[in-house]
Scaffold this motif. Structure first.
Motif, short mmCIF file in Angstrom:
data_model
loop_
_atom_site.label_atom_id
_atom_site.label_comp_id
_atom_site.label_asym_id
_atom_site.label_seq_id
_atom_site.Cartn_x
_atom_site.Cartn_y
_atom_site.Cartn_z
N GLY A 54 0.12 -7.33 0.78
CA GLY A 54 -1.15 -7.13 0.07
C GLY A 54 -1.09 -7.49 -1.40
O GLY A 54 -1.90 -7.00 -2.19
N ALA A 55 -0.16 -8.36 -1.78
CA ALA A 55 0.01 -8.69 -3.19
C ALA A 55 -1.25 -9.28 -3.81
O ALA A 55 -1.58 -9.00 -4.96
CB ALA A 55 1.18 -9.66 -3.36
N SER A 56 -1.97 -10.11 -3.05
CA SER A 56 -3.15 -10.77 -3.62
C SER A 56 -4.22 -9.76 -4.02
O SER A 56 -4.95 -9.98 -4.98
CB SER A 56 -3.73 -11.77 -2.61
N THR A 59 -2.14 -7.46 -7.18
CA THR A 59 -1.82 -8.14 -8.44
C THR A 59 -2.55 -9.46 -8.61
O THR A 59 -2.53 -10.02 -9.71
CB THR A 59 -0.31 -8.41 -8.53
N GLY A 60 -3.16 -9.97 -7.55
CA GLY A 60 -3.86 -11.25 -7.64
C GLY A 60 -3.01 -12.44 -7.30
O GLY A 60 -3.49 -13.57 -7.28
N LYS A 61 -1.71 -12.23 -7.00
CA LYS A 61 -0.83 -13.33 -6.61
C LYS A 61 -0.62 -13.27 -5.10
O LYS A 61 -0.69 -12.21 -4.48
CB LYS A 61 0.54 -13.22 -7.30
N ASP A 62 -0.30 -14.42 -4.50
CA ASP A 62 0.09 -14.38 -3.10
C ASP A 62 1.51 -13.86 -3.02
O ASP A 62 2.24 -13.81 -4.01
CB ASP A 62 -0.03 -15.77 -2.47
N ARG A 63 1.93 -13.42 -1.83
CA ARG A 63 3.21 -12.74 -1.71
C ARG A 63 4.39 -13.64 -2.09
O ARG A 63 5.41 -13.13 -2.59
CB ARG A 63 3.38 -12.17 -0.30
N VAL A 64 4.29 -14.94 -1.87
CA VAL A 64 5.39 -15.84 -2.23
C VAL A 64 5.55 -15.89 -3.75
O VAL A 64 6.67 -15.79 -4.29
CB VAL A 64 5.14 -17.25 -1.67
N ALA A 65 4.42 -16.02 -4.46
CA ALA A 65 4.47 -16.05 -5.92
C ALA A 65 4.91 -14.70 -6.49
O ALA A 65 5.69 -14.65 -7.45
CB ALA A 65 3.11 -16.43 -6.48
N GLY A 339 3.52 13.69 6.29
CA GLY A 339 3.15 13.52 7.68
C GLY A 339 2.36 12.26 7.97
O GLY A 339 1.89 12.05 9.08
N ARG A 340 2.22 11.39 6.97
CA ARG A 340 1.49 10.16 7.24
C ARG A 340 2.01 9.07 6.31
O ARG A 340 2.70 9.33 5.34
CB ARG A 340 -0.01 10.34 7.01
N LYS A 341 1.65 7.85 6.64
CA LYS A 341 2.06 6.73 5.83
C LYS A 341 0.81 6.01 5.33
O LYS A 341 -0.21 6.00 5.99
CB LYS A 341 2.93 5.73 6.63
N ARG A 342 0.94 5.44 4.15
CA ARG A 342 -0.18 4.74 3.55
C ARG A 342 0.06 3.24 3.65
O ARG A 342 1.16 2.76 3.41
CB ARG A 342 -0.35 5.14 2.08
N ASP A 343 -0.99 2.51 4.03
CA ASP A 343 -0.82 1.06 4.20
C ASP A 343 -1.11 0.29 2.93
O ASP A 343 -0.77 -0.87 2.82
CB ASP A 343 -1.73 0.55 5.31
N ASN A 344 -1.81 0.91 2.04
CA ASN A 344 -2.16 0.17 0.81
C ASN A 344 -2.24 1.13 -0.35
O ASN A 344 -2.26 2.33 -0.19
CB ASN A 344 -3.47 -0.60 0.97
N GLU A 345 -2.29 0.51 -1.53
CA GLU A 345 -2.31 1.29 -2.78
C GLU A 345 -3.57 2.11 -2.89
O GLU A 345 -4.65 1.64 -2.55
CB GLU A 345 -2.23 0.34 -3.98
#
Length: 345
Positions: A54-56, A59-65, A339-345
């Motif tokens: 979910g980098a884009s 932070t606005g960058k793609d995960r490779v960058a 007891g749970r996990k978060r998928d995003n910020e």
């Protein structure tokens, strides 16, 4: 006969604009996490944590960058702590701006299985950086990256104020920065809210600076910052029910500088208030001379009306009142994420 004269140089101007050739990156302790200097070996752990997911959006960058810049930041940090020049870091740095990278570690067991959640990565759950450290302008940018399963649990709220306190603290206890700033995509409203709680204020917008792949459109990049005389090392933690840990690097110095700044502002406010009261007194006297008021005879059984506060009168300006403090044992982050996990910020 020659008269000796001394020129007083403001503290801001007398401060060296040169960063040290070598820096000792201090460990920092939080209530939920602890920080140690990041190493190149920690980079593989970020892949295990899926930290670039979910980098884009974040932070606005793609995960490779995003992965590439994180690798560069860590190598620059390791080079500086080893006394190497910026161009000896292996990634180059034409502006010679330094970087500090910490690995974020936690002993948390949120799923209740009696095992440390991040055991597979030696307790590492992410990293925090001070990047673009500009000695001349005394400015730095702060950024956090966390593993996919460790977002939204309040870790950023614990570690960011402590790193900022070190960044603002006068040298040699801290970096002696004048400004710390962040850049966040406009759609990342959760991060914007956190930054505002830490004292950051919007300072500008770069229009259409980022490509939003999920919505197939451009988005703005919001720049937020805070200055040394604005940042409050106590309130930034109080906002989330956490406490100042005075044995952390730069804490005592930052608090002392903050109190000095507050005293100057209070004195200035007191002088302005006294000046206003003097002006009002003179105005009232002038009006009384031009239009005298007839005295009213005393009337038995009628009490005088209580005197109301004059316009502009205010209560104490000391910001650390007990009403504003939130006991740590009642803090929301004590149970958030259990007891749970978060998928995003």
């Amino acid at each position: 006969m020659t008269e000796n004269t001394q020129t007083t140089v403001p503290e801001e101007q007398s401060q060296s604009r040169e960063l040290p050739a070598r820096i000792s990156i201090p460990p920092i302790r939080g209530e939920m996490v602890r920080l140690r200097p990041a190493t190149v070996a920690d980079l593989d752990k970020l892949d295990t944590l899926n930290a670039y997911h979910g980098a884009s959006r974040i932070t606005g960058k793609d995960r490779v960058a995003e992965r590439a810049v994180v690798h560069a930041w860590v190598r620059r940090s390791v080079a500086w702590s080893g006394g190497k020049l910026p161009n000896e870091s292996g990634v180059g740095d034409p502006e010679a701006r330094r970087t500090i990278a910490w690995a974020v570690l936690t002993d948390a067991d949120h799923d209740g299985d009696h095992e440390v959640d991040a055991a597979s990565t030696d307790n590492v759950i992410g990293m925090i950086f001070l990047i673009d450290i500009d000695g001349w302008a005394r400015s730095a940018r702060i950024q956090v990256i966390l593993g996919e399963d460790y977002r939204g649990r309040g870790y950023s709220r614990d570690l960011m104020p402590r790193v900022m306190t070190y960044g603002f603290a006068p040298e040699p206890a801290g970096l002696g920065m004048h400004r710390i700033w962040v850049a966040v995509p406009e759609q990342n409203t959760r991060s914007v809210s956190v930054y505002q709680s830490l004292g950051f204020v919007p300072s500008g917008t770069s229009r259409d600076a980022l490509w939003d792949a999920s919505h197939n459109k451009y988005q703005d990049l919001v720049v937020m910052d805070t200055l040394a005389d604005e940042y409050d090392p106590i309130r930034s933690l109080d906002a989330f029910g956490m406490h100042v840990l005075e044995d952390n690097p730069g804490v005592k110095e930052a608090m002392s500088a903050r109190e000095h700044s507050m005293a100057l502002k209070q004195n200035q406010a007191g002088e302005e208030k006294a000046s206003d009261e003097t002006a009002r007194t003179k105005q009232s006297a002038a009006q009384a001379s031009a239009d005298p008021v007839q005295e009213q005879p005393d009337t038995p059984g009628i009490e005088a009306k209580p005197k109301t506060a004059a316009a502009g009168d205010e209560g104490p300006s000391w910001p650390y009142s007990a009403d504003d403090r939130k006991p740590s044992k009642e803090a929301w982050w004590r149970t958030l994420g259990r007891g749970r996990k978060r998928d995003n910020e």
